[in-house]
Design a protein around this motif. Structure first.
Motif, PDB file in Angstrom:
ATOM      1  N   ASP A 179       0.809  -1.213   0.000  1.00 18.44           N
ATOM      2  CA  ASP A 179       0.000   0.000   0.000  1.00 18.44           C
ATOM      3  C   ASP A 179       0.848   1.272   0.000  1.00 18.44           C
ATOM      4  N   ASN A 180       2.152   1.124  -0.087  1.00 16.50           N
ATOM      5  CA  ASN A 180       3.046   2.288  -0.051  1.00 16.50           C
ATOM      6  C   ASN A 180       4.162   2.087  -1.082  1.00 16.50           C
ATOM      7  N   PRO A 181       3.876   2.355  -2.351  1.00 17.85           N
ATOM      8  CA  PRO A 181       4.856   2.100  -3.415  1.00 17.85           C
ATOM      9  C   PRO A 181       6.178   2.834  -3.222  1.00 17.85           C
ATOM     10  N   ALA A 182       6.115   4.071  -2.743  1.00 17.03           N
ATOM     11  CA  ALA A 182       7.349   4.848  -2.559  1.00 17.03           C
ATOM     12  C   ALA A 182       8.248   4.186  -1.516  1.00 17.03           C
ATOM     13  N   ALA A 183       7.660   3.762  -0.402  1.00 13.76           N
ATOM     14  CA  ALA A 183       8.442   3.093   0.640  1.00 13.76           C
ATOM     15  C   ALA A 183       8.970   1.754   0.135  1.00 13.76           C
ATOM     16  N   MET A 184       8.180   1.055  -0.695  1.00 17.22           N
ATOM     17  CA  MET A 184       8.624  -0.224  -1.241  1.00 17.22           C
ATOM     18  C   MET A 184       9.860  -0.049  -2.122  1.00 17.22           C
ATOM     19  N   VAL A 185       9.851   1.015  -2.951  1.00 14.25           N
ATOM     20  CA  VAL A 185      11.001   1.276  -3.813  1.00 14.25           C
ATOM     21  C   VAL A 185      12.234   1.576  -2.977  1.00 14.25           C
ATOM     22  N   GLU A 186      12.069   2.392  -1.946  1.00 16.17           N
ATOM     23  CA  GLU A 186      13.195   2.750  -1.081  1.00 16.17           C
ATOM     24  C   GLU A 186      13.744   1.534  -0.350  1.00 16.17           C
ATOM     25  N   ALA A 187      12.858   0.714   0.193  1.00 12.18           N
ATOM     26  CA  ALA A 187      13.291  -0.485   0.915  1.00 12.18           C
ATOM     27  C   ALA A 187      13.968  -1.475  -0.020  1.00 12.18           C
ATOM     28  N   THR A 188      13.413  -1.607  -1.229  1.00 15.69           N
ATOM     29  CA  THR A 188      14.003  -2.528  -2.210  1.00 15.69           C
ATOM     30  C   THR A 188      15.409  -2.086  -2.581  1.00 15.69           C
ATOM     31  N   TRP A 189      15.598  -0.773  -2.742  1.00 18.24           N
ATOM     32  CA  TRP A 189      16.925  -0.246  -3.076  1.00 18.24           C
ATOM     33  C   TRP A 189      17.928  -0.535  -1.960  1.00 18.24           C
ATOM     34  N   GLU A 190      17.498  -0.315  -0.720  1.00 15.84           N
ATOM     35  CA  GLU A 190      18.400  -0.533   0.412  1.00 15.84           C
ATOM     36  C   GLU A 190      18.808  -2.000   0.514  1.00 15.84           C
ATOM     37  N   ILE A 191      17.849  -2.901   0.410  1.00 15.37           N
ATOM     38  CA  ILE A 191      18.179  -4.320   0.557  1.00 15.37           C
ATOM     39  C   ILE A 191      18.980  -4.802  -0.644  1.00 15.37           C
ATOM     40  N   SER A 192      18.736  -4.221  -1.823  1.00  9.78           N
ATOM     41  CA  SER A 192      19.523  -4.582  -3.005  1.00  9.78           C
ATOM     42  C   SER A 192      20.973  -4.168  -2.827  1.00  9.78           C
ATOM     43  N   THR A 193      21.168  -2.971  -2.277  1.00  9.03           N
ATOM     44  CA  THR A 193      22.537  -2.494  -2.020  1.00  9.03           C
ATOM     45  C   THR A 193      23.244  -3.393  -1.018  1.00  9.03           C
ATOM     46  N   LEU A 194      22.525  -3.815   0.027  1.00 11.64           N
ATOM     47  CA  LEU A 194      23.117  -4.698   1.031  1.00 11.64           C
ATOM     48  C   LEU A 194      23.536  -6.035   0.406  1.00 11.64           C
TER      49      LEU A 194
END
Length: 296
Positions: free
Chosen positions: A113-128
């Protein structure tokens, strides 16, 4: 704890089995349906370490910080084990990168329900995960270099044996290129054997050394000097015509060092110095299959 990190922490703690199953399915698909018994255990260890890292740091950033030490330790053991088994670096990074898809799917469910937060979280975990994959490759390369270095040292030890030819006479058959590292190993091994056996003479045979240049000659001179400092003497054998010409052209001074064309000539001289006289027994054939006498 940051919202994104809290979502990762909840995902790994509440849906750990699902993430594991999806990760192992990715590994199986990427590995051609091969058996993944070891990887099943390793996936569990990595997830446990990541969860500990998120809880300790409060975020999924700064992979080099102390809270992520358990993750680095697990990945280091994994990489070193695979390097020792001969696996490729790509297999090691593939193992880690396969975790992205199940984590992305879990974050998508958490932030549906929060696409912007999903994109941010996906980026962070991808970087990790990218940092983790790069760490495994670096560790794998270092482990392989250590394995190769150890194997090279073992080969050096095997290629420079110290042989006892006679009472008080040792020989070192040199084969291949003579460099600084090998010279040091030869000196250490030979000097130790001189002490252990009480030998007074060492024969350095260079028949198997393809070329002799100024650097090789310096290494030989250093070895002879070390032998003399131990109260023993040295003979260099294997001086072929080409080697002799090279030494003369280079102006290398071997004055004071006894040299012989063959190992047999060097051994004959060594036994003479030791007071032994070798004669052929009556009835012995050309190959010496008769009895040996005349050793005095």
């Amino acid at each position: 704890m940051k919202q994104n990190s809290a979502a990762v922490e909840a995902l790994l703690s509440q849906h750990r089995d699902q993430v594991l199953a999806e990760w192992q399915a990715e590994l199986t698909a990427g590995g051609g349906n091969r058996a993944l018994a070891s990887e099943v255990r390793e996936t569990g260890e990595v997830l446990t370490a990541i969860l500990a890292g998120v809880r300790a740091s409060g975020n999924t950033e700064n992979f080099e910080d102390t809270p992520w030490t358990p993750v680095r330790d697990v990945l280091e053991r994994l990489s070193a084990s695979r390097a020792a088994q001969g696996s490729a670096a790509a297999d090691t990074s593939r193992f880690v990168l396969a975790l992205k898809k199940p984590l992305f799917a879990g974050l998508q469910r958490s932030f549906k329900d929060n696409p912007a937060a999903m994109v941010e979280a996906t980026w962070e975990i991808s970087t990790l995960i990218d940092h983790m994959a790069q760490f495994t490759v670096t560790t794998y390369q270092r482990s392989r270099e250590e394995v190769i270095s150890r194997q090279q040292m073992e080969l050096l030890e095997l290629s420079t044996p110290v042989v006892k030819l006679w009472d008080g006479v040792l020989a070192v058959p040199m084969i291949g290129t003579l460099d600084s590292g090998r010279t040091q190993l030869v000196m250490e091994t030979l000097l130790q054997r001189i002490v252990e056996t009480g030998s007074g003479l060492a024969i350095i045979d260079i028949t198997g050394v393809p070329t002799v240049d100024t650097l090789v000659a310096q290494h030989l001179l250093k070895t002879v000097t070390a032998i003399r400092l131990m109260g023993a003497d040295a003979i260099i054998s294997g001086i072929r015509p080409q080697i002799a010409q090279t030494i003369v052209h280079l102006g290398i001074d071997l004055e004071g060092i006894t040299t012989k064309a063959t190992l047999a000539d060097a051994l004959k001289l060594a036994m003479k110095r030791a007071g032994f006289v070798v004669t052929r027994a009556k009835g012995a054939d050309a190959f010496g299959t008769g009895s040996v006498g005349g050793l005095a």
